[in-house]
Design a protein around this motif. Structure first.
Motif, PDB file in Angstrom:
ATOM      1  N   GLU A  60       0.827  -1.207   0.000  1.00  8.86           N
ATOM      2  CA  GLU A  60       0.000   0.000   0.000  1.00  8.86           C
ATOM      3  C   GLU A  60       0.864   1.262   0.000  1.00  8.86           C
ATOM      4  N   PRO A  68      -2.186   3.311  -9.446  1.00  8.16           N
ATOM      5  CA  PRO A  68      -1.738   2.089  -8.779  1.00  8.16           C
ATOM      6  C   PRO A  68      -2.336   0.812  -9.347  1.00  8.16           C
ATOM      7  N   LYS A 106       1.912   1.805  -3.484  1.00  5.37           N
ATOM      8  CA  LYS A 106       0.806   2.314  -4.302  1.00  5.37           C
ATOM      9  C   LYS A 106       0.566   3.796  -4.048  1.00  5.37           C
TER      10      LYS A 106
END
Length: 309
Positions: free
Chosen positions: A96, A109, A99
């Motif tokens: 994450e 992403p 991203k």
């Protein structure tokens, strides 16, 4: 009196039955904790900076020309960086973070990021030879590595710890490792610390921590050592079999590795980390991933915008 151990075969069979769906999907050898990461629909979305430009960064320019970022990651660290063998999807807190960074750099992403698994021992080489654009994978910032690569962040601070079986009562910290068989990842900071500071431990190394955990579950090693964040994930998957022993005994600031000379990219990522911490994305990502281990989100560490070197 020696402690009575359950037979490895019985342990592996019990884990296999408990996690049959994941193991039959190809998760790994019997005994491996199953892949159990966040569901895609539970993850936050990140706004793409469509007007972002960074012409002074050669890394960013190459990525823009190819149409996607290539990001190095881990594939065997639950809730941090894990790859589902059935779908090929990467998930976890580090994923994450990668991203978020991509969105801030102008890449979607969902379509503009290609993840590649890079082992700990190969991270610097992968950045130096252009195999990846940046690396997000429990990558501890230290002065030695700064001579080889650049670091944005840190975005998280962990600490080295020990993972043992729940029936292990003799290990409560690194001071108890004399004569114990201890497993870690080759080339990692935790491996080097045990080697230097606790030389009486019987240290073994593999490319991935998942192999270490397999060996722990089947009584081939007595402990696995790495950052507590990684070990929390493994323990959370099979809490009846694994536990953390003692308290963390180091400080491990996690950074985003970039090519050493690309200061423009490093500073852009520093800005992105700060922005996503401020707008709440950082905590949302933690809660949806590493937070599943039951440990609440800590405060992010201060970002170190060190000068170009």
């Amino acid at each position: 009196m020696p402690r009575t151990h359950r037979r490895p075969g019985a342990l592996a069979l019990a884990l296999l039955l408990a996690t049959a769906g994941s193991l039959l999907a190809g998760c790994g050898r019997p005994g491996s904790p199953p892949v159990k990461g966040p569901q895609p629909d539970q993850l936050p979305a990140y706004r793409v900076q469509s007007d972002f430009r960074l012409p002074e960064s050669s890394t960013w320019n190459r990525a823009r020309k190819r149409g996607r970022l290539v990001v190095g990651a881990k594939e065997d660290q639950p809730y941090l960086g894990e790859k589902d063998p059935a779908t090929g999807r990467y998930s976890g807190f580090d994923i994450e973070i990668a991203k978020m960074m991509a969105a801030s750099l102008g890449f979607d992403p969902a379509t503009g990021v290609e993840f590649r698994t890079i082992a700990s021992a190969n991270r610097e080489t992968a950045l130096q030879n252009g195999q990846i654009d940046y690396y997000v994978g429990t990558y501890t910032i230290n002065d030695k590595r700064k001579q080889l690569v650049g670091f944005a962040g840190p975005y998280y601070e962990a600490g080295q710890s020990l993972l043992v079986r729940t029936d292990e009562d003799d290990i409560d910290g690194p001071q108890d490792l004399d004569g114990k068989r201890v497993c870690s990842a080759a080339g990692s900071t935790p491996y080097q610390r045990i080697q230097q500071d606790y030389p009486k431990a019987d240290l073994v190394a593999y490319d991935t921590y998942s192999i270490c955990v397999d060996n722990l579950l089947t009584y081939q090693v007595d402990a696995v050592t790495t950052d507590d964040t990684i070990l929390m994930g493994y323990a959370a998957k099979v809490p009846d079999e694994l536990k953390l022993a003692g308290k963390p005994f180091s400080e491990e600031p996690y950074g985003i590795g970039v090519p050493r000379g690309d200061t423009a990219l490093r500073f852009a990522l520093d800005d992105a980390i700060a922005a996503h911490e401020k707008n709440g994305d950082w905590k949302k990502a933690y809660d949806a991933t590493l937070g599943l281990s039951g440990v609440p989100a800590p405060m992010p560490p201060p970002i170190d915008r060190y000068p170009a070197n």
